[in-house]
Scaffold this motif. Structure first.
Motif, PDB file in Angstrom:
ATOM      1  N   ALA A 101       0.854  -1.211   0.000  1.00  0.00           N
ATOM      2  CA  ALA A 101       0.000   0.000   0.000  1.00  0.00           C
ATOM      3  C   ALA A 101       0.873   1.238   0.000  1.00  0.00           C
ATOM      4  N   LYS A 106      -8.061   0.128 -12.812  1.00  0.00           N
ATOM      5  CA  LYS A 106      -6.730  -0.509 -12.843  1.00  0.00           C
ATOM      6  C   LYS A 106      -6.722  -1.693 -13.822  1.00  0.00           C
ATOM      7  N   ALA A 109      -5.128  -2.608  -5.382  1.00  0.00           N
ATOM      8  CA  ALA A 109      -6.443  -1.961  -5.561  1.00  0.00           C
ATOM      9  C   ALA A 109      -7.562  -2.948  -5.242  1.00  0.00           C
ATOM     10  N   HIS A 159      -7.270  -3.536  -1.290  1.00  0.00           N
ATOM     11  CA  HIS A 159      -7.416  -2.419  -0.335  1.00  0.00           C
ATOM     12  C   HIS A 159      -8.488  -1.404  -0.733  1.00  0.00           C
ATOM     13  N   ASP A 160      -8.727  -1.287  -2.039  1.00  0.00           N
ATOM     14  CA  ASP A 160      -9.604  -0.143  -2.388  1.00  0.00           C
ATOM     15  C   ASP A 160     -10.416  -0.478  -3.620  1.00  0.00           C
ATOM     16  N   HIS A 218       4.226   2.372  -6.661  1.00  0.00           N
ATOM     17  CA  HIS A 218       4.198   1.553  -7.881  1.00  0.00           C
ATOM     18  C   HIS A 218       5.025   0.294  -7.673  1.00  0.00           C
ATOM     19  N   CYS A 265       0.011  -2.743  -8.013  1.00  0.00           N
ATOM     20  CA  CYS A 265      -1.011  -1.712  -8.229  1.00  0.00           C
ATOM     21  C   CYS A 265      -2.395  -2.357  -8.373  1.00  0.00           C
ATOM     22  N   VAL A 266      -2.495  -3.383  -9.258  1.00  0.00           N
ATOM     23  CA  VAL A 266      -3.813  -4.010  -9.499  1.00  0.00           C
ATOM     24  C   VAL A 266      -4.222  -4.826  -8.276  1.00  0.00           C
ATOM     25  N   GLU A 273     -11.192   1.491  -7.226  1.00  0.00           N
ATOM     26  CA  GLU A 273     -10.275   1.712  -8.351  1.00  0.00           C
ATOM     27  C   GLU A 273     -10.074   0.479  -9.224  1.00  0.00           C
ATOM     28  N   VAL A 274     -10.644  -0.638  -8.782  1.00  0.00           N
ATOM     29  CA  VAL A 274     -10.304  -1.918  -9.430  1.00  0.00           C
ATOM     30  C   VAL A 274     -10.582  -1.890 -10.926  1.00  0.00           C
ATOM     31  N   TYR A 317       3.986   6.734 -13.038  1.00  0.00           N
ATOM     32  CA  TYR A 317       3.031   5.620 -12.937  1.00  0.00           C
ATOM     33  C   TYR A 317       3.360   4.575 -14.008  1.00  0.00           C
TER      34      TYR A 317
END
Lengths: 104, 104, 104, 104
Positions: free
Chosen positions: C9, C90, C79, C82-83, C13, C75-76, C86-87, D45
């Motif tokens: 997290a 991403k 996401a 955790h979040d 990147h 990143c993917v 945004e999936v 990014y």
């Protein structure tokens, strides 16, 4: 390798002398395509299907590279040696075909 | 787009919801392969055959990209959300499949 | 392999943990590009230049495949874990990047 | 397009007549490579970096396709017309270069 003899003029396309081998390879590729269709219909795992798609793509590329090699050796070379008028067309066709292969 | 709901857990593979469309596309690809075989058997011009090989290669790549997208959205995303143990395997499989596609 | 821990997290990147290696590889690629420029300026033989272009293209592809692997793992995956919001973005970004790589 | 005139014999490599344009394109590619290095050093990014890698890979492919086109029109065509002994070598070199490009 018979590149620029008179037979090149009679053999319309370079691949003709290897025709049976190309036909066998293309028959196998057709079978691979059918196999991928069957994998999807039988709910095969995505990664296994992707592996088969990479395999058939490589097989197609190899057929294309063979055809291109034959084309350069016979159709393009023959045009250059025997009939200058067609050269620019043959060379442009070859370059365009190479570009499509590289970009596909 | 239904990414991480319970149905993802029941749908074994991502592509299942689009199965009929994949089957139709693969049936067309099989037909293209048969068509290329026929072109060679009928002594078609090399460049015309190469054009068809680029077309079928692109069609296969598009099927592969679709399957990969579905795989990431369902199989990989599902593993991450529901069952951490498989995540590394799923991610490695996906990366290896991407590498094969890029390099083929 | 640290996939889904808290550090993921914080690490914005995926490639950050391998940053120095990527920088070294990209510095070599920059040198290869300069080398090809020099070959042309010194009238090197076309085929030798083409060989170097294939080498730098492969080197770039390998960097891209590494970045993509890191991106999926961090990143993917981050996401997704955790979040959730945004999936979809991403995953779409990843699939579009894969398509560009396959088609370039 | 000056394909098979005497100048082809004097012009060692096909690309010489377009040399400045190739040098300008390769200078831009070198700049793109430096730009990607800077993106990584500045923690850009992943997806943005991947976009730039696809762009430079396409630029390199286009340079390669241009060099190959020039090579066929001058080096290969010239060998066929002026000096039969080198033809097989030139054609093999061209086909091998095409294969490397398609497979890279």
């Amino acid at each position: 390798m018979d590149t620029l003899t008179d037979t090149a003029a009679q053999v319309a396309h370079g691949y003709i002398t290897e025709k049976d081998r190309y036909l066998a390879r293309l028959k196998r590729i057709e079978g691979q395509a059918r196999g991928i269709h069957r994998m999807v219909s039988e709910d095969a795992y995505c990664i296994d299907i992707l592996t088969q798609i990479s395999a058939i793509t490589s097989a197609l590329e190899n057929v294309a590279l063979g055809l291109l090699d034959d084309h350069l050796k016979h159709c393009v070379a023959g045009a250059i040696q025997h009939d200058g008028a067609e050269v620019e067309v043959k060379l442009k066709e070859a370059s365009d075909a190479i570009a499509r292969l590289v970009k596909s």
